[in-house]
Scaffold this motif. Sequence first.
Motif, PDB file in Angstrom:
ATOM      1  N   LYS A  60      -8.747   2.943   4.866  1.00 24.50           N
ATOM      2  CA  LYS A  60      -9.265   2.760   3.506  1.00 24.50           C
ATOM      3  C   LYS A  60      -9.184   1.289   3.096  1.00 24.50           C
ATOM      4  CE  LYS A  60      -8.503   4.127  -1.261  1.00 24.50           C
ATOM      5  NZ  LYS A  60      -7.630   4.834  -2.199  1.00 24.50           N
ATOM      6  N   GLU A  61      -8.037   0.661   3.317  1.00 20.86           N
ATOM      7  CA  GLU A  61      -7.847  -0.742   2.938  1.00 20.86           C
ATOM      8  C   GLU A  61      -8.829  -1.666   3.650  1.00 20.86           C
ATOM      9  OE1 GLU A  61      -6.539  -4.421   1.578  1.00 20.86           O
ATOM     10  OE2 GLU A  61      -6.195  -2.447   0.712  1.00 20.86           O
ATOM     11  N   TYR A  62      -8.934  -1.524   4.953  1.00 18.25           N
ATOM     12  CA  TYR A  62      -9.728  -2.477   5.729  1.00 18.25           C
ATOM     13  C   TYR A  62     -11.224  -2.181   5.688  1.00 18.25           C
ATOM     14  CZ  TYR A  62      -5.700  -5.067   7.260  1.00 18.25           C
ATOM     15  OH  TYR A  62      -4.585  -5.869   7.272  1.00 18.25           O
ATOM     16  N   PHE A  63     -11.622  -0.943   5.434  1.00 16.81           N
ATOM     17  CA  PHE A  63     -13.055  -0.657   5.293  1.00 16.81           C
ATOM     18  C   PHE A  63     -13.556  -0.950   3.884  1.00 16.81           C
ATOM     19  CE2 PHE A  63     -13.227   2.456   9.061  1.00 16.81           C
ATOM     20  CZ  PHE A  63     -13.843   1.522   9.873  1.00 16.81           C
ATOM     21  N   THR A  64     -12.738  -0.703   2.874  1.00 18.96           N
ATOM     22  CA  THR A  64     -13.215  -0.914   1.507  1.00 18.96           C
ATOM     23  C   THR A  64     -12.877  -2.303   0.958  1.00 18.96           C
ATOM     24  OG1 THR A  64     -11.272   0.224   0.626  1.00 18.96           O
ATOM     25  CG2 THR A  64     -13.254   1.531   0.885  1.00 18.96           C
TER      26      THR A  64
ATOM     27  N   SER B 177      -1.017  10.034  10.595  1.00 18.97           N
ATOM     28  CA  SER B 177      -2.316  10.299   9.979  1.00 18.97           C
ATOM     29  C   SER B 177      -2.401   9.664   8.590  1.00 18.97           C
ATOM     30  CB  SER B 177      -2.535  11.810   9.887  1.00 18.97           C
ATOM     31  OG  SER B 177      -3.777  12.098   9.327  1.00 18.97           O
ATOM     32  N   GLU B 178      -1.346   9.809   7.823  1.00 19.29           N
ATOM     33  CA  GLU B 178      -1.286   9.227   6.481  1.00 19.29           C
ATOM     34  C   GLU B 178      -1.372   7.698   6.523  1.00 19.29           C
ATOM     35  OE1 GLU B 178       1.864  10.010   3.049  1.00 19.29           O
ATOM     36  OE2 GLU B 178       1.607  11.793   4.312  1.00 19.29           O
ATOM     37  N   ALA B 179      -0.626   7.091   7.432  1.00 21.36           N
ATOM     38  CA  ALA B 179      -0.604   5.631   7.539  1.00 21.36           C
ATOM     39  C   ALA B 179      -1.941   5.091   8.042  1.00 21.36           C
ATOM     40  CB  ALA B 179       0.531   5.189   8.464  1.00 21.36           C
ATOM     41  N   VAL B 180      -2.504   5.721   9.071  1.00 21.16           N
ATOM     42  CA  VAL B 180      -3.791   5.265   9.602  1.00 21.16           C
ATOM     43  C   VAL B 180      -4.884   5.420   8.541  1.00 21.16           C
ATOM     44  CG1 VAL B 180      -5.588   5.675  11.343  1.00 21.16           C
ATOM     45  CG2 VAL B 180      -3.183   5.629  12.027  1.00 21.16           C
ATOM     46  N   SER B 181      -4.879   6.537   7.837  1.00 21.45           N
ATOM     47  CA  SER B 181      -5.869   6.744   6.767  1.00 21.45           C
ATOM     48  C   SER B 181      -5.772   5.653   5.703  1.00 21.45           C
ATOM     49  CB  SER B 181      -5.685   8.114   6.113  1.00 21.45           C
ATOM     50  OG  SER B 181      -5.978   9.136   7.037  1.00 21.45           O
ATOM     51  N   CYS B 182      -4.556   5.288   5.362  1.00 19.78           N
ATOM     52  CA  CYS B 182      -4.333   4.238   4.372  1.00 19.78           C
ATOM     53  C   CYS B 182      -4.895   2.896   4.854  1.00 19.78           C
ATOM     54  CB  CYS B 182      -2.833   4.123   4.080  1.00 19.78           C
ATOM     55  SG  CYS B 182      -2.414   2.935   2.792  1.00 19.78           S
ATOM     56  N   ILE B 183      -4.639   2.564   6.112  1.00 21.69           N
ATOM     57  CA  ILE B 183      -5.140   1.307   6.674  1.00 21.69           C
ATOM     58  C   ILE B 183      -6.667   1.331   6.763  1.00 21.69           C
ATOM     59  CG2 ILE B 183      -5.220  -0.073   8.807  1.00 21.69           C
ATOM     60  CD1 ILE B 183      -2.703  -0.615   7.172  1.00 21.69           C
TER      61      ILE B 183
ATOM     62  N   MET C 138       0.849  -1.170   0.000  1.00 21.59           N
ATOM     63  CA  MET C 138       0.000   0.000   0.000  1.00 21.59           C
ATOM     64  C   MET C 138       0.898   1.237   0.000  1.00 21.59           C
ATOM     65  SD  MET C 138      -3.005  -1.055   2.712  1.00 21.59           S
ATOM     66  CE  MET C 138      -1.925  -1.821   3.918  1.00 21.59           C
ATOM     67  N   GLU C 139       0.381   2.300  -0.588  1.00 21.26           N
ATOM     68  CA  GLU C 139       1.167   3.528  -0.670  1.00 21.26           C
ATOM     69  C   GLU C 139       0.310   4.750  -0.414  1.00 21.26           C
ATOM     70  OE1 GLU C 139       3.711   4.157  -4.020  1.00 21.26           O
ATOM     71  OE2 GLU C 139       4.198   2.034  -4.184  1.00 21.26           O
ATOM     72  N   THR C 140       0.966   5.786   0.093  1.00 23.82           N
ATOM     73  CA  THR C 140       0.379   7.117   0.211  1.00 23.82           C
ATOM     74  C   THR C 140       1.316   8.050  -0.547  1.00 23.82           C
ATOM     75  OG1 THR C 140       1.583   7.767   2.205  1.00 23.82           O
ATOM     76  CG2 THR C 140      -0.450   6.490   2.528  1.00 23.82           C
ATOM     77  N   ASP C 141       1.087   9.330  -0.429  1.00 26.48           N
ATOM     78  CA  ASP C 141       1.967  10.278  -1.118  1.00 26.48           C
ATOM     79  C   ASP C 141       3.421  10.149  -0.664  1.00 26.48           C
ATOM     80  OD1 ASP C 141      -0.156  11.290  -2.528  1.00 26.48           O
ATOM     81  OD2 ASP C 141      -0.448  13.027  -1.221  1.00 26.48           O
ATOM     82  N   ARG C 142       3.629   9.947   0.643  1.00 26.93           N
ATOM     83  CA  ARG C 142       4.988   9.940   1.181  1.00 26.93           C
ATOM     84  C   ARG C 142       5.438   8.614   1.762  1.00 26.93           C
ATOM     85  NH1 ARG C 142       4.981  14.474   5.516  1.00 26.93           N
ATOM     86  NH2 ARG C 142       3.098  13.377   6.126  1.00 26.93           N
ATOM     87  N   LEU C 143       4.518   7.649   1.858  1.00 22.46           N
ATOM     88  CA  LEU C 143       4.814   6.408   2.573  1.00 22.46           C
ATOM     89  C   LEU C 143       4.539   5.155   1.748  1.00 22.46           C
ATOM     90  CD1 LEU C 143       3.017   7.287   5.934  1.00 22.46           C
ATOM     91  CD2 LEU C 143       5.465   7.527   5.431  1.00 22.46           C
ATOM     92  N   ILE C 144       5.240   4.111   2.111  1.00 24.84           N
ATOM     93  CA  ILE C 144       4.944   2.757   1.646  1.00 24.84           C
ATOM     94  C   ILE C 144       4.619   1.954   2.895  1.00 24.84           C
ATOM     95  CG2 ILE C 144       5.867   0.669   0.556  1.00 24.84           C
ATOM     96  CD1 ILE C 144       7.891   2.551  -0.905  1.00 24.84           C
TER      97      ILE C 144
END
Length: 180
Positions: free
Chosen positions: A109-113, A101-107, A1-7
């Motif tokens: 999104k993954e686990y809810f969708t 915030s970026e990492a939690v948002s990513c998780i 999974m990726e965000t703008d600044r993180l993997i």
Amino acid sequence: METDRLILRHFCESDSADCYINFGKDEQLGQFIAIFPMNDSNEMRMWMKEWSVNPHIWAVVLKKTLQPIGYITIDIPYPQLQIGEIGYVIGEKFQHLGYVSEAVSCILKEYFTNQDLYLIEAKYNEGNMASGKLLERLGFQKECSLRDRRIEQQTKKRTNLCICSVTQEKYLKQRRVAAQ
């Protein structure tokens, strides 16, 4: 999974040296999380072995440097209930930069969708105001405070444990509003 600044990726044992340097030896983390600070890189290596085989523990890696700066977990003890519990750690020198915030948002999104969880909860020490505020900004609602459920490692003082959660419905609604 990726965000703008993180993997967000799974750990491998070779991460242990960087993890120890970037967050494993952080004394401040020990205020809220019992395993920190770690004694040495060998202790971190032991944790890496456990973390590398768990499909719900993710290394938080900076894209710029490819260095792991923390981790995020989601525990799903009873899949039939569709409820998970999220936890996270970011090294001291990487805090207050929006990475959690970026990492939690990513998780979320993954686990809810993609994993179709109904609800995700989080627990934090009452004294950890930064974590409480972060979770609130991400849509979590405080549900209760459990008396004296944690011990601050340095002071041995007992503190309350706060539990909060966000539902899939609230999360998806919040995302729709933000996209408008």
